[in-house]
Design a protein around this motif. Structure first.
Motif, PDB file in Angstrom:
ATOM      1  N   GLY A 159       0.825  -1.196   0.000  1.00 23.31           N
ATOM      2  CA  GLY A 159       0.000   0.000   0.000  1.00 23.31           C
ATOM      3  C   GLY A 159       0.860   1.246   0.000  1.00 23.31           C
ATOM      4  N   ARG A 160       0.257   2.383  -0.262  1.00 22.54           N
ATOM      5  CA  ARG A 160       0.982   3.655  -0.318  1.00 22.54           C
ATOM      6  C   ARG A 160       1.499   4.012   1.071  1.00 22.54           C
ATOM      7  N   GLY A 161       2.767   4.400   1.132  1.00 17.16           N
ATOM      8  CA  GLY A 161       3.358   4.801   2.396  1.00 17.16           C
ATOM      9  C   GLY A 161       3.745   3.669   3.314  1.00 17.16           C
ATOM     10  N   ARG A 162       3.628   2.420   2.845  1.00 18.75           N
ATOM     11  CA  ARG A 162       3.980   1.269   3.691  1.00 18.75           C
ATOM     12  C   ARG A 162       5.271   0.638   3.190  1.00 18.75           C
ATOM     13  N   ALA A 163       6.038   0.076   4.124  1.00 15.55           N
ATOM     14  CA  ALA A 163       7.328  -0.519   3.767  1.00 15.55           C
ATOM     15  C   ALA A 163       7.193  -1.973   3.353  1.00 15.55           C
ATOM     16  N   ASP A 164       6.129  -2.664   3.787  1.00 14.73           N
ATOM     17  CA  ASP A 164       6.021  -4.086   3.483  1.00 14.73           C
ATOM     18  C   ASP A 164       5.622  -4.297   2.026  1.00 14.73           C
ATOM     19  N   VAL A 165       5.983  -5.465   1.483  1.00 13.19           N
ATOM     20  CA  VAL A 165       5.748  -5.793   0.082  1.00 13.19           C
ATOM     21  C   VAL A 165       5.096  -7.169  -0.017  1.00 13.19           C
ATOM     22  N   ARG A 166       4.490  -7.440  -1.182  1.00 18.44           N
ATOM     23  CA  ARG A 166       3.822  -8.717  -1.429  1.00 18.44           C
ATOM     24  C   ARG A 166       4.577  -9.462  -2.526  1.00 18.44           C
ATOM     25  N   VAL A 167       4.872 -10.735  -2.275  1.00 18.48           N
ATOM     26  CA  VAL A 167       5.513 -11.613  -3.249  1.00 18.48           C
ATOM     27  C   VAL A 167       4.449 -12.587  -3.763  1.00 18.48           C
ATOM     28  N   SER A 168       4.233 -12.616  -5.086  1.00 15.19           N
ATOM     29  CA  SER A 168       3.215 -13.479  -5.678  1.00 15.19           C
ATOM     30  C   SER A 168       3.818 -14.246  -6.840  1.00 15.19           C
ATOM     31  N   CYS A 169       3.244 -15.418  -7.115  1.00 18.21           N
ATOM     32  CA  CYS A 169       3.698 -16.281  -8.205  1.00 18.21           C
ATOM     33  C   CYS A 169       2.490 -16.623  -9.067  1.00 18.21           C
ATOM     34  N   ARG A 209       1.922 -19.224 -10.777  1.00 13.01           N
ATOM     35  CA  ARG A 209       1.520 -20.627 -10.747  1.00 13.01           C
ATOM     36  C   ARG A 209       0.379 -20.795  -9.751  1.00 13.01           C
ATOM     37  N   PRO A 210      -0.647 -21.540 -10.106  1.00 11.72           N
ATOM     38  CA  PRO A 210      -1.869 -21.569  -9.287  1.00 11.72           C
ATOM     39  C   PRO A 210      -1.658 -22.150  -7.899  1.00 11.72           C
ATOM     40  N   ALA A 211      -0.683 -23.006  -7.674  1.00 13.89           N
ATOM     41  CA  ALA A 211      -0.514 -23.646  -6.376  1.00 13.89           C
ATOM     42  C   ALA A 211       0.257 -22.778  -5.389  1.00 13.89           C
ATOM     43  N   CYS A 212       0.755 -21.621  -5.801  1.00 16.69           N
ATOM     44  CA  CYS A 212       1.591 -20.788  -4.943  1.00 16.69           C
ATOM     45  C   CYS A 212       0.751 -19.652  -4.358  1.00 16.69           C
ATOM     46  N   ALA A 213       0.776 -19.536  -3.032  1.00 17.23           N
ATOM     47  CA  ALA A 213       0.044 -18.474  -2.353  1.00 17.23           C
ATOM     48  C   ALA A 213       0.946 -17.262  -2.164  1.00 17.23           C
ATOM     49  N   ALA A 214       0.364 -16.075  -2.181  1.00 23.90           N
ATOM     50  CA  ALA A 214       1.134 -14.845  -1.988  1.00 23.90           C
ATOM     51  C   ALA A 214       1.565 -14.729  -0.536  1.00 23.90           C
ATOM     52  N   GLN A 215       2.683 -14.042  -0.309  1.00 19.49           N
ATOM     53  CA  GLN A 215       3.166 -13.807   1.039  1.00 19.49           C
ATOM     54  C   GLN A 215       3.605 -12.363   1.167  1.00 19.49           C
ATOM     55  N   VAL A 216       3.494 -11.810   2.392  1.00 18.34           N
ATOM     56  CA  VAL A 216       3.815 -10.414   2.668  1.00 18.34           C
ATOM     57  C   VAL A 216       5.078 -10.376   3.514  1.00 18.34           C
ATOM     58  N   LEU A 217       6.054  -9.555   3.093  1.00 21.55           N
ATOM     59  CA  LEU A 217       7.325  -9.411   3.788  1.00 21.55           C
ATOM     60  C   LEU A 217       7.467  -7.980   4.299  1.00 21.55           C
TER      61      LEU A 217
END
Length: 521
Positions: A25-35, A37-45
């Motif tokens: 989101g705007r102004g936030r330091a964390d990021v989302r990693v997505s793939c 491939r349908p079997a891979c769930a997104a994760q937030v770092l």
């Protein structure tokens, strides 16, 4: 009807998937990693560096577990009609699609900013057309089918030996039997030394010519291209290193332009000079220093890195040697230590104590006298409280008094001591902290944050935050009570973007209090 020599090969479309790194989101330091491939769930770092490391690890896990490239697969770029490789057409030209060819490979393509990584099963020619493509694996070469006319129509394929198929020409039924004559292998070619061409460098979307002279210039351009690509792979930026690279690039491009009389190279050299100056200025602003001939970016009360280190040394000494456990006692010990740091002797008046957030200063001074940390040479506490600037009270801290065997815990001189003492008075007695009537715990936290932020006010090294356990120990509060102190400093316009996690406090100092900071270097 004869038997078919081989079955037809069905070709499938090459595989393709993408791993992305996107802001949450705007102004936030964390990021989302997505793939994709349908079997891979997104994760937030929590940060871009952690997200980039997780994305690369996720991609490598796919590559290790996935199948090798298939020789029979269609090029993934060809499946999309090579839109990536169609060269832009001029006003009188038609766009020509890229021609696929070569072995099927598994290539990894990434953008220059490190925001996405794409794996695709494509031909080697299309992989070479991508500037950032890296080939991970190559499909093995397939053997061609046996020629159909080498098998008799009225006999099964298994009736003819494999050696005969390769050693005998076409055989007809009305002809006399022909004996197999083995072919002689051709004589080996004479071994001649192969001339190796020098490596072809690439920098700023330009290829370095093989015949560029002098050779030292060609090698410098090639090395610079490799250094820029290595810099793009760094997990964190280093503006000082980037400025040096741009400066070297400017010098090399000016020399290249002189050799080739290319105006475009001279313009690129000037742009590199501007980029070097910008990166160097950003680096100086980040560490709180001023460019040559200019004033500081922030007019700080303490102006030199040595002064900032001395301020941190005083706070660390008090944290390790405070005689009493309470927050009020620790705050008073900080101020008295700075008054007597050079010789162990200093002057104190009643207003110095009344200006601190102490509920019972007489009792607190009495405790310091009883434990032996403080000595006033016969003066009573009442006389200290009543003393005025024209007749100050002389105080002694025995643990800070130097002798022949112990020079004392601090290395700064007598001119540095009043600067540090004045800085601490400004932080502890800051206007909005006084108006909000913040307690000693909040003033101690303000001191810790002023010495624990970088040149831009971000808390912790590289803005990674300060450990909650360290802050709670310094402020003598439980870790669970630290959030209340952070809220008070936020309300007093000391902190912004503050966030207390289970382990760290992140955020930044406001522009208003940056002059009171001692940046981390």
């Amino acid at each position: 009807m004869g038997v078919e020599a081989h079955a037809t090969n069905e070709r499938v479309t090459g595989r393709r998937w993408t791993v992305r790194l996107d802001p949450v989101g705007r102004g936030r330091a964390d990021v989302r990693v997505s793939c994709s491939r349908p079997a891979c769930a997104a994760q937030v770092l929590p940060s871009a560096a952690a997200g980039r490391a997780a994305a690369v690890a996720h991609l490598k896990a796919h590559l290790r577990a996935g199948a090798a490239p298939r020789p029979s697969a269609h090029c993934a770029c060809r499946a999309e009609e090579c839109h990536t490789h169609i060269r832009p057409a001029g006003p009188r030209e038609r766009p020509a699609p890229w021609r696929c060819g070569g072995a099927v490979v598994l290539a990894v393509v990434t953008d220059r900013e490190g925001r996405w990584w794409q794996v695709m099963e494509c031909c080697s020619r299309c992989a070479a057309a991508h500037p950032t493509a890296k080939i991970v694996a190559t499909a093995p070469a397939t053997e061609g089918p046996a020629p159909a006319d080498a098998v008799r129509a009225d006999a099964p394929a298994s009736a003819v030996p494999a050696a005969a198929l390769s050693a005998v020409g076409p055989h007809f039924s009305h002809s006399a039997p022909v004996t197999a004559v083995p072919r002689q292998a051709p004589a080996p070619r004479s071994t001649r030394p192969v001339r190796k061409r020098p490596r072809r460098g690439r920098i700023a979307q330009r290829f370095v010519p093989h015949d560029l002279r002098p050779v030292a210039l060609r090698d410098e351009l090639t090395e610079l291209g490799e250094l820029f690509r290595a810099y793009q792979q760094r997990p964190e930026p280093d503006l000082a290193v980037l400025a040096d690279l741009h400066a070297r690039k400017a010098e090399a491009f000016f020399a290249w332009a002189e050799v080739t009389a290319d105006t475009g190279l001279r313009l690129d050299a000037r742009r590199a000079e501007q980029a070097a100056a910008t990166a160097r200025l950003q680096h100086l602003h980040r560490i709180g220093q001023a460019p040559d001939g200019e004033g500081p970016a922030v007019a700080r009360l303490l102006t030199a890195p040595a002064q900032w280190d001395h301020a941190r040394a005083v706070l660390a000494h008090v944290a390790a040697h405070a005689p009493l456990p309470s927050a009020e006692a620790r705050l008073l010990v900080v101020m008295l230590t700075l008054r007597t740091a050079h010789t162990g002797v200093g002057n104190l008046v009643g207003q110095d104590l009344k200006g601190l957030p102490l509920h019972d200063p007489e009792h607190l001074v009495g405790q310091l006298l009883e434990c032996g940390w403080l000595d006033m040479s016969g003066t009573t506490v009442e006389e200290l409280i009543a003393s005025r600037p024209e007749s100050p009270t002389r105080i002694i801290v025995p643990s800070l008094t130097p002798d022949d065997n112990d020079p004392g815990p601090f290395t700064f001189g007598k001119k540095m001591r009043p600067k540090l003492s004045g800085w601490a008075q400004r932080v502890v007695g800051e206007k909005k902290l006084r108006k909000a009537k913040t307690e000693a715990e909040a003033r101690l936290l303000a001191l810790a944050l002023a010495t624990g932020a970088d040149g831009e006010g971000r808390l912790g090294p590289e803005g990674q935050g300060i450990a909650v356990e360290t802050l709670s120990s310094w402020c003598t509060v439980d870790p669970g009570d630290l959030l209340e102190l952070v809220d008070r400093l936020t309300a007093a316009d000391w902190l912004t973007e503050a966030d207390v996690t289970g382990t760290h406090l992140t955020g930044r100092l406001t522009e208003r209090v940056l002059p009171l900071g001692c940046p981390l270097t």
